[in-house]
Every structure is written in C-alpha cells, then in structure tokens.
Design an enzyme around this catalytic site. Structure first.
Site, PDB file in Angstrom:
ATOM      1  N   ASP A  50       0.816  -1.206   0.000  1.00 18.68           N
ATOM      2  CA  ASP A  50       0.000   0.000   0.000  1.00 18.68           C
ATOM      3  C   ASP A  50       0.850   1.258   0.000  1.00 18.68           C
ATOM      4  OD1 ASP A  50       0.796   0.618   2.602  1.00 18.68           O
ATOM      5  OD2 ASP A  50      -0.963  -0.266   3.530  1.00 18.68           O
ATOM      6  N   MET A 105      -5.493   9.565  10.639  1.00 13.56           N
ATOM      7  CA  MET A 105      -6.355   9.854   9.486  1.00 13.56           C
ATOM      8  C   MET A 105      -7.388  10.934   9.798  1.00 13.56           C
ATOM      9  SD  MET A 105      -6.907   5.865   8.314  1.00 13.56           S
ATOM     10  CE  MET A 105      -7.377   5.380   9.982  1.00 13.56           C
ATOM     11  N   LYS A 158      -4.060   3.236  -1.334  1.00 14.46           N
ATOM     12  CA  LYS A 158      -5.269   4.043  -1.276  1.00 14.46           C
ATOM     13  C   LYS A 158      -4.955   5.335  -0.529  1.00 14.46           C
ATOM     14  CE  LYS A 158      -7.493   0.865   0.931  1.00 14.46           C
ATOM     15  NZ  LYS A 158      -8.559   0.217   1.707  1.00 14.46           N
TER      16      LYS A 158
END
Length: 458
Positions: free
Chosen positions: A35, A172, A57
């Site tokens: 990732d 996040m 992503k």
C-alpha cells in the site's frame, strides 16, 4: 504447495523499523500487495521474480477498492501463490487487516498475522513527543479521525475518551481537524492544550507542526499541511522542544542520489538513512561477468606464474573468487603471492575470504601503489624486473597502472574480470533532477559519473 497469505505490518516507513519476521515474509512471497504507506525500499527484500502490485489508497484516490484488494489477494492465493499483503503500520490498528483475515478465513485460505510498529506509537516518538510521561500524562488513547469528526453518526464517543485520557492520538484526521478540535473542546479540554501534527513520520521528509487547540486548525490551513499525518493532543506535546531527535540528525531532509550498482549500495544507503537522509537509488552502471571469461580462467590456472596480485575494486575480488570456484579452488591458491588492494572496501571483501592485504595505499590511488613498489625496490626488497603482476579488473579500467608497472620493468597481465554496462536513469530520478529536488549527488567511480551525465542527455 499450499497457498498462504501473510498479513504483514511494515511499520511507519523507516526501513530500520521493519521487523525481521516481516522481512522474511517479503522474501518468501511470490506476490506482494503493498500500500501507499509502506516504504518502497521494503520491496528490495523481495526475490527478483516476485510479482509486486501497488494497491495503495488515499483519500478520494483509490488504485483499488478494499473489496478489489481482498478479491485479488484471494485470487493469487488460490492460484497457489504465497502472498505478502504489506500494509503500513500495523495491520490490525486501523489497517483493515481484520476484515482481510475474515475474508481469507471464509475462502478457506491459510493466513498468518505479522504485527508492525504502529504509526500511532512510532510517529510521536520520532517527533520527540512521548505519549506518557511521569507526573504529566499517565494514559493515552488512539482513535481514527474518519469517524471521530461527525458527532451525529460517529461510533466514537470522543468527548468521553478525551475527558478520560491525558494524551489523545488521532490517525487519518487531518481533513476533519476543525470538527475534531470542536468535539475535544466540548469535552472540557482547555483551548490552551498543546497539539501537534506529524506528517510522514519516520521518513526523511517528516514535518511537524505544533500549536494549541485554539489555533492548530488555522495553522494547518495556513501551512497547507496535507495528510498523511498523526495528530497528538495533550500536555506531552510541550516536551518536543527538548526531546526532538530525529529532525536533528545530520542528513535530515536531504535527498541524496546514490549511483553505485544496486547490489553494492546497501551499506551506503544504510549510512544515509541512519542519519535521517533519503537515499535515492539511481544506479548508472550494472556489473556483469566478462564476455570472454577465458583469460581470467587461464590466469587462475597459472597463478604460480605471478608474484603479485592487485585488486582495485570489490568487484574484482568477487569475480576472481568466482573464477577460483569454477576451478574447484579457493583463496588458499594465493599462497606465496603478495596481495595489494586499493580501497578499504576492497580490503574488507578480501578479509571475508581470510586474506589480509599485504599493502593498501593510504590515498586509495594507483600512485600510492607505484610509490610503495618504488620504495621497496629502492630498499632492495623487490626487483621489479623479476616481478609478475596479475590485475583482475573491469573492462573499462584505466591503463595507467599497467603501463607504469611495465615501465618499471615488471610483467603485467591486465585481465578483464568483469564489465560495466550503462543503466538508464529512471523517469522519477530525472524528475527530481529537473525540479532541483536533490541535495547531494554521490559517485563511486568515473564510469558512474560518465553514465550519469550521458543519461541526462537522453
């Protein structure tokens, strides 16, 4: 062979934080699904034939959806492949590793979980912010900013959590920072509570922005501070001024071009990364065996004809050793031959074979060797007209050493032990050069310089 998937945590990005078990999983994998947050350097541990698929992503930009990643992982495993699902941080701390494990379980595929160092723990540390500190903070909590921002729909009771702990770590959450701050203030935290955001933590490009709850959102907006970043809220943020260490390293924030062959760059790259620099691998040459190996093999068969053996590079030692191996010999065949080297790395490679060089010039030069031999001849310790030198070297090695030895009366066999081939600069490297994003260029030989300059013209 029975298929297996390794759900592997890669840590926050510093290559030195990859666990030994994760490294083994990467090496044994037939397929690696990696990732965005896993440092690409980790892929160097993979076998050359391993299939490497980027499935990263980021917000509003998905190469693969989560369901597509899971389907691909299962497809590869059912094809009999050993799969390493390489994920930034820890796979089970907001890494959706649990979801992937359940899908594998339902598909009847064996899996193993390899923990990684979570960014929630490592990134504050790399910024000099302890999550707990005696007499200052005895508890902390980690939450995800994706859910914490929306008070109506969130399953995270951020008001209760914030009120219950001394330090709050939010992953996040950069895009929802104003809403998060509003909810933390509603929990009773003082507007003067210190806060920090750490972007690309543990990478050479790490950035840290500090403030207080009352102004941190404005500071982030003014600095155009983008994700990925870890948010830390609590009194421990004040300790950063005294405890920051990573950003104080000598090469922090420096992009350093490494042009030596990839197979020989590991130790140099490690030195750069130890000092928090970013090593940009851009090999401009590739080392290969000589096209005609017969001259070296003949020299190895007739080692008794030589009084001296001169190695001018690590590659010369390695390819000479291979020639010995092909004849069923080892370095014991050098008994009675004086060995001279240029460079500490060359001497070190020899020591690995149990051979200590008889001489190495302090200035790592041809002139140093010639001056040493002239001195020995002047002292009557050698008669160069009766000496015979074997030089296993590159196809493009300068002829000066051979010519000067012959001028002193010695016999010289300058034999091609290996050759160098030019390697084109990758587009990413050319882009860094174009944008003046490189701070230092390093070269290990004249050929790396020549091929680098040539690569700029294409």
């Amino acid at each position: 062979m029975k298929a297996k998937v390794y759900l592997t945590g890669a840590g926050p990005g510093d290559p030195a934080l990859l666990t030994l078990k994760a490294k083994k999983a990467i090496k044994k994998a037939d397929v690696i699904l990696y990732d965005r947050l896993a440092n690409d350097r980790f892929l160097e541990y993979a076998e050359a034939e391993a299939e490497k698929i980027y499935v990263g992503k980021k917000a509003k930009d998905h190469h693969f959806t989560q369901s597509e990643i899971e389907a691909l992982m299962i497809k590869k495993a059912k094809a009999g492949k050993t799969v390493c699902r390489l994920k930034g941080g820890d796979p089970f701390i907001y890494g959706r590793g649990g979801e992937e494990a359940l899908k594998l379980k339902a598909a009847g595929i064996e899996f193993e979980i390899i923990p990684g160092i979570s960014s929630s723990l490592a990134v504050p540390l790399y910024a000099g912010i302890p999550l707990t500190q005696r007499h200052l903070a005895s508890s902390f909590a980690v939450i995800t900013g994706h859910e914490a921002a929306d008070k109506e729909e969130s399953t995270i009771e951020i008001e209760k959590i914030s009120a219950a702990v001394d330090t709050l770590v939010i992953l996040m959450g950069v895009g929802k920072l104003p809403q998060i701050v509003e909810r933390v203030l509603a929990a009773g935290k003082s507007p003067e509570t210190p806060a920090a955001l750490v972007r690309w933590g543990s990478h050479s490009k790490q950035q840290t922005l500090t403030g207080k709850l009352i102004n941190i959102s404005d500071r982030v907006e003014a600095a155009d501070f983008k994700p990925p970043a870890v948010i830390i809220i609590g009194e421990v943020v004040k300790l950063r001024q005294d405890l920051k260490w990573f950003e104080n390293k000598s090469l922090f924030g420096k992009n350093i071009l490494v042009t030596r062959p990839r197979a020989q760059a590991a130790s140099f790259v490690e030195m750069i990364e130890t000092e928090a620099g970013r090593a940009v691998l851009a090999p401009t040459i590739e080392i290969k065996a000589a096209q005609n190996r017969q001259p070296l093999q003949k020299a190895v068969r007739n080692l008794g004809e030589y009084t001296h053996l001169i190695f001018t590079s690590v590659n010369g030692v390695k390819h000479f050793r291979e020639a010995l191996d092909q004849k069923g010999l080892d370095f014991r065949a050098l008994a009675g031959i004086k060995v001279i080297t240029i460079g500490a790395k060359t001497a070190e490679e020899l020591r690995k074979q149990g051979i200590k060089a008889d001489f190495m010039p302090a200035d790592y030069s041809t002139a140093g060797i010639l001056n040493y031999l002239k001195q020995l001849q002047g002292e009557g310790k050698i008669n160069l007209s009766q000496a015979s030198f074997l030089l296993p070297r590159a196809d493009i090695a300068p002829q000066l050493l051979e010519e000067e030895l012959k001028a002193l009366g010695a016999e010289v066999n300058n034999v091609e032990a290996y050759r160098t081939e030019a390697v084109a600069l990758e587009p990413e490297v050319l882009e860094l050069i174009k944008n003046s994003d490189l701070d230092l260029l390093t070269f290990s030989s004249s050929s790396t310089v020549e091929n680098f300059i040539s690569g700029l013209d294409h």
